[in-house]
Motif scaffolding. Structure first.
Motif, PDB file in Angstrom:
ATOM      1  N   ASN A 196      -1.043  -5.473 -13.239  1.00  0.00           N
ATOM      2  CA  ASN A 196      -0.550  -4.410 -12.361  1.00  0.00           C
ATOM      3  C   ASN A 196      -1.455  -3.186 -12.286  1.00  0.00           C
ATOM      4  N   GLU A 197      -2.665  -3.301 -12.811  1.00  0.00           N
ATOM      5  CA  GLU A 197      -3.618  -2.200 -12.706  1.00  0.00           C
ATOM      6  C   GLU A 197      -4.944  -2.721 -12.180  1.00  0.00           C
ATOM      7  N   PHE A 198      -5.568  -1.900 -11.374  1.00  0.00           N
ATOM      8  CA  PHE A 198      -6.831  -2.272 -10.738  1.00  0.00           C
ATOM      9  C   PHE A 198      -7.774  -1.091 -10.868  1.00  0.00           C
ATOM     10  N   THR A 199      -8.940  -1.312 -11.469  1.00  0.00           N
ATOM     11  CA  THR A 199      -9.881  -0.215 -11.711  1.00  0.00           C
ATOM     12  C   THR A 199     -11.247  -0.532 -11.121  1.00  0.00           C
ATOM     13  N   ILE A 200     -11.773   0.413 -10.377  1.00  0.00           N
ATOM     14  CA  ILE A 200     -13.142   0.284  -9.888  1.00  0.00           C
ATOM     15  C   ILE A 200     -13.991   1.333 -10.598  1.00  0.00           C
ATOM     16  N   VAL A 201     -15.225   0.977 -10.878  1.00  0.00           N
ATOM     17  CA  VAL A 201     -16.160   1.899 -11.527  1.00  0.00           C
ATOM     18  C   VAL A 201     -17.306   2.152 -10.558  1.00  0.00           C
ATOM     19  N   VAL A 202     -17.565   3.422 -10.297  1.00  0.00           N
ATOM     20  CA  VAL A 202     -18.619   3.808  -9.360  1.00  0.00           C
ATOM     21  C   VAL A 202     -19.499   4.869 -10.001  1.00  0.00           C
ATOM     22  N   GLU A 203     -20.655   5.090  -9.424  1.00  0.00           N
ATOM     23  CA  GLU A 203     -21.515   6.170  -9.891  1.00  0.00           C
ATOM     24  C   GLU A 203     -20.866   7.513  -9.540  1.00  0.00           C
ATOM     25  N   ALA A 240     -14.401   6.093 -13.244  1.00  0.00           N
ATOM     26  CA  ALA A 240     -13.460   5.000 -12.971  1.00  0.00           C
ATOM     27  C   ALA A 240     -12.265   5.525 -12.189  1.00  0.00           C
ATOM     28  N   ILE A 241     -11.845   4.748 -11.200  1.00  0.00           N
ATOM     29  CA  ILE A 241     -10.642   5.056 -10.428  1.00  0.00           C
ATOM     30  C   ILE A 241      -9.654   3.928 -10.684  1.00  0.00           C
ATOM     31  N   SER A 242      -8.543   4.251 -11.320  1.00  0.00           N
ATOM     32  CA  SER A 242      -7.536   3.240 -11.656  1.00  0.00           C
ATOM     33  C   SER A 242      -6.323   3.394 -10.744  1.00  0.00           C
ATOM     34  N   ILE A 243      -5.838   2.276 -10.246  1.00  0.00           N
ATOM     35  CA  ILE A 243      -4.708   2.259  -9.322  1.00  0.00           C
ATOM     36  C   ILE A 243      -3.594   1.417  -9.935  1.00  0.00           C
ATOM     37  N   PHE A 257       0.824  -1.206   0.000  1.00  0.00           N
ATOM     38  CA  PHE A 257       0.000   0.000   0.000  1.00  0.00           C
ATOM     39  C   PHE A 257       0.863   1.264   0.000  1.00  0.00           C
ATOM     40  N   LYS A 258       1.999   1.205   0.657  1.00  0.00           N
ATOM     41  CA  LYS A 258       2.910   2.349   0.636  1.00  0.00           C
ATOM     42  C   LYS A 258       3.448   2.600  -0.771  1.00  0.00           C
ATOM     43  N   ASN A 259       3.560   1.502  -1.544  1.00  0.00           N
ATOM     44  CA  ASN A 259       4.137   1.599  -2.883  1.00  0.00           C
ATOM     45  C   ASN A 259       3.102   1.648  -3.999  1.00  0.00           C
ATOM     46  N   LEU A 260       1.861   1.917  -3.647  1.00  0.00           N
ATOM     47  CA  LEU A 260       0.852   2.068  -4.695  1.00  0.00           C
ATOM     48  C   LEU A 260       1.262   3.191  -5.640  1.00  0.00           C
ATOM     49  N   GLY A 261       1.047   2.964  -6.918  1.00  0.00           N
ATOM     50  CA  GLY A 261       1.433   3.969  -7.905  1.00  0.00           C
ATOM     51  C   GLY A 261       0.370   5.041  -8.088  1.00  0.00           C
ATOM     52  N   ASP A 262       0.355   5.620  -9.268  1.00  0.00           N
ATOM     53  CA  ASP A 262      -0.583   6.710  -9.560  1.00  0.00           C
ATOM     54  C   ASP A 262      -2.031   6.242  -9.424  1.00  0.00           C
ATOM     55  N   ILE A 263      -2.862   7.136  -8.962  1.00  0.00           N
ATOM     56  CA  ILE A 263      -4.300   6.900  -8.891  1.00  0.00           C
ATOM     57  C   ILE A 263      -4.952   7.865  -9.883  1.00  0.00           C
TER      58      ILE A 263
END
Length: 218
Positions: free
Chosen positions: A195-202, A157-160, A76-82
């Motif tokens: 290596n990418e994780f995306t959530i889609v929300v309203e 969308a929020i991509s991590i 979590f400390k090394n999470l990249g761009d959001i």
């Protein structure tokens, strides 16, 4: 052999909100023991005392090894761009022989425009397309002969960008989902690559969801 402790552990593990509440020490052990008494008595097929359940609750520890806990903290400390992308629409179509062909036509159309968000997921019976709302008419035109099952607009969308080796860390996605669920964030879609994780929300949830995910890095 079932014991009060094993029953308590089974109930807590299957209840993420309960586990989170206990870890934050915001749940009254006495009240929870009374609430769980009937369920545990049925599991053990004999009456149990609230005091015994309360003791098991106090002794419960989350089943995460110190090594994995350290790996989670480091990840979590090394999470990249959001990155946040707004003005998205979600289409769901029934799978067909022509669906992939239509999908390739859309890809060809948008391939030179890197400003357009596009994600395609194919399931066993249906496929899902998340795309910038500016391309809504193009999707409807190219897929007009397909069976449309669902549609939703006003999405974000929020991509991590995840650190390398994230697939070897157990509980990484669980911790993200747990924090979002605890804050009552409903996920409309989830898309991931290695290596990418995306959530889609309203749209109305995106600011809150972003702040929660950003907090994971602190």
């Amino acid at each position: 052999m079932k014991t009060i402790a094993s029953c308590v552990e089974r109930i807590i593990i299957s209840s993420p909100f309960l586990e989170e509440g206990l870890s934050r020490q915001i749940i009254n052990y006495s009240a929870l023991a009374k609430d769980l008494n009937k369920q545990i008595s049925e599991m053990l097929k004999k009456p149990v005392k609230d005091g015994a359940i309360m003791m098991a609750l106090r002794r419960y520890h989350q089943p995460i090894t110190i090594g994995n806990s350290n790996r989670l903290t480091k990840a979590f400390k090394n999470l990249g761009d959001i990155t946040v992308r707004s003005n998205l629409s979600d289409f769901t179509f029934q799978n067909s022989k022509s669906l992939i062909h239509n999908h390739s036509r859309i890809l060809e159309k948008i391939s030179d425009n890197h400003q357009i968000f596009y994600a395609f997921t194919r399931g066993i019976f249906e496929s899902n397309i998340i795309i910038s709302t500016s391309e809504k008419d193009s999707i409807l035109e190219n897929f007009k002969k397909e069976t449309q099952i669902g549609f939703q607009d006003k999405l974000s969308a929020i991509s991590i960008y995840l650190p390398k080796g994230n697939s070897k860390i157990s509980g990484l996605y669980y911790q993200i989902f747990k924090q979002l669920a605890w804050e009552n964030i409903t996920l409309y879609e989830v898309v991931s690559t290695t290596n990418e994780f995306t959530i889609v929300v309203e749209d109305h949830l995106v600011d809150h969801a972003f702040s929660i995910i950003k907090r994971l890095k602190d």
